[in-house]
Scaffold this active site. Structure first.
Site, PDB file in Angstrom:
ATOM      1  N   TYR A 118       0.841  -1.208   0.000  1.00 32.81           N
ATOM      2  CA  TYR A 118       0.000   0.000   0.000  1.00 32.81           C
ATOM      3  C   TYR A 118       0.871   1.252   0.000  1.00 32.81           C
ATOM      4  CZ  TYR A 118      -3.443   3.438   1.577  1.00 32.81           C
ATOM      5  OH  TYR A 118      -4.239   4.552   1.681  1.00 32.81           O
ATOM      6  N   GLU A 119       2.000   1.186   0.690  1.00 30.12           N
ATOM      7  CA  GLU A 119       2.895   2.354   0.781  1.00 30.12           C
ATOM      8  C   GLU A 119       3.886   2.410  -0.383  1.00 30.12           C
ATOM      9  OE1 GLU A 119       4.301   2.029   4.861  1.00 30.12           O
ATOM     10  OE2 GLU A 119       2.778   3.459   5.545  1.00 30.12           O
ATOM     11  N   GLU A 121       4.269   2.087  15.283  1.00 31.96           N
ATOM     12  CA  GLU A 121       5.152   1.861  14.127  1.00 31.96           C
ATOM     13  C   GLU A 121       4.333   1.504  12.882  1.00 31.96           C
ATOM     14  OE1 GLU A 121       8.233   2.151  13.340  1.00 31.96           O
ATOM     15  OE2 GLU A 121       8.428   0.818  11.626  1.00 31.96           O
ATOM     16  N   VAL A 180      -5.198  -2.142   8.407  1.00 27.04           N
ATOM     17  CA  VAL A 180      -6.426  -2.935   8.390  1.00 27.04           C
ATOM     18  C   VAL A 180      -6.567  -3.476   6.967  1.00 27.04           C
ATOM     19  CG1 VAL A 180      -8.944  -2.842   8.590  1.00 27.04           C
ATOM     20  CG2 VAL A 180      -7.500  -1.584  10.217  1.00 27.04           C
ATOM     21  N   GLY A 224     -13.544   0.242   7.139  1.00 31.24           N
ATOM     22  CA  GLY A 224     -14.874   0.775   7.407  1.00 31.24           C
ATOM     23  C   GLY A 224     -15.641  -0.010   8.453  1.00 31.24           C
ATOM     24  N   GLY A 249     -14.545  -0.296  11.602  1.00 31.85           N
ATOM     25  CA  GLY A 249     -14.190   0.199  12.927  1.00 31.85           C
ATOM     26  C   GLY A 249     -12.944  -0.450  13.507  1.00 31.85           C
ATOM     27  N   GLY A 286      -9.758   0.001  12.738  1.00 32.72           N
ATOM     28  CA  GLY A 286      -8.693   0.977  12.996  1.00 32.72           C
ATOM     29  C   GLY A 286      -8.940   1.743  14.275  1.00 32.72           C
ATOM     30  N   ASN A 343      -1.030  10.124   1.721  1.00 25.07           N
ATOM     31  CA  ASN A 343      -2.011   9.158   2.214  1.00 25.07           C
ATOM     32  C   ASN A 343      -3.193   9.859   2.884  1.00 25.07           C
ATOM     33  OD1 ASN A 343      -3.340   6.889   3.041  1.00 25.07           O
ATOM     34  ND2 ASN A 343      -1.625   6.048   4.230  1.00 25.07           N
ATOM     35  N   TYR A 399      -7.217   9.726  10.842  1.00 26.31           N
ATOM     36  CA  TYR A 399      -6.483  10.195  12.029  1.00 26.31           C
ATOM     37  C   TYR A 399      -7.092  11.481  12.582  1.00 26.31           C
ATOM     38  CZ  TYR A 399      -2.884   6.873  10.501  1.00 26.31           C
ATOM     39  OH  TYR A 399      -2.206   5.746  10.121  1.00 26.31           O
TER      40      TYR A 399
END
Lengths: 156, 156
Positions: free
Chosen positions: A24-25, A82, A86, A92, A94, A96, A123, A130
């Site tokens: 993903y990153e 670190e 998910v 979606g 919950g 996270g 991101n 967040y």
């Protein structure tokens, strides 16, 4: 959705999600950790790294890998997150927020006054999440690193 | 110039340099740590925070306060340098580099593959020094935090 501290049997799932996060990153080959190294890091006699997992119908769908940091300003320890991830299928649900809540409880139990982490600046879905749970960027602070040959050269 | 691990008798000097760093970082009232809290954090039975000092003619002129972090990508611990500071009178004497060299040796002894830290984005003298010893900014990564009431709210 259950969030709990990781156990050794979770290691394969944790590593799978660490790799999924790296993909993903946009760093699919970045992960050098193995099941063995993770087991050793998380479950030795005096670990300094910890993990929580979010479990749904018996499957690990989310992870939080963390350790304790420290602030000379607050004079108190904190939690450094670190890795939080998910699985796509479980977004979606919950997971996270439930992982963050578990870390907030862990922080309270350990006298920690904050949770810190880092996010890639493109991101925005993560940043939206967040922000929604009360996080904020630490504007003005730039992370730096020395590693590899530069670190070796410093030693000699 | 001697660089060595801190001992309890260094705590007053360490706190003085932590405060001097906060003043330099334009947050003169930020430091909540006390001699007692620092002593407790650095010198308990199982500390997770450590300090080195640079000493010149019997005076502590520089400090490095650090702890171990961890990278899921490398699968290895690293050193996180929470505070590095050299008193104004001692700048240019090599104290900063000597402290970094001591951390590089500590990293090697502990199997750590990198040293990480953060710098304020206006602090170009510090960045020039970091670049000169082989450090580089981790572009694209943004530090985030949750603390205070937001952290409490997350728990409930």
């Amino acid at each position: 959705m259950i969030v709990r501290r990781a156990i050794p049997a979770d290691v394969p799932a944790i590593l799978r999600l660490i790799v999924a996060l790296a993909v993903y990153e946009r760093e699919p080959d970045a992960v050098k950790a193995t099941e063995e190294s993770l087991t050793q890091s998380l479950f030795n006699d005096r670990p300094h790294i910890f993990a929580h997992v979010a479990e749904h119908e018996g499957d690990v769908v989310g992870i939080a890998v963390w350790f304790l940091n420290y602030s000379t300003w607050t004079g108190r320890p904190g939690i450094y997150l670190e890795d939080l991830f998910v699985s796509e299928a479980a977004r979606g649900t919950g997971a996270g927020k439930a992982l963050f809540k578990a870390l907030a409880e862990e922080a309270d139990a350990r006298g920690c006054v904050r949770i810190d982490w880092a996010v890639l600046d493109w991101n925005t879905p993560a940043m939206d999440f967040y922000r929604a749970i009360g996080g904020r960027p630490q504007l003005g602070w730039q992370p730096w690193r020395i590693d590899g040959e530069a670190l070796e050269a410093l030693r000699s």
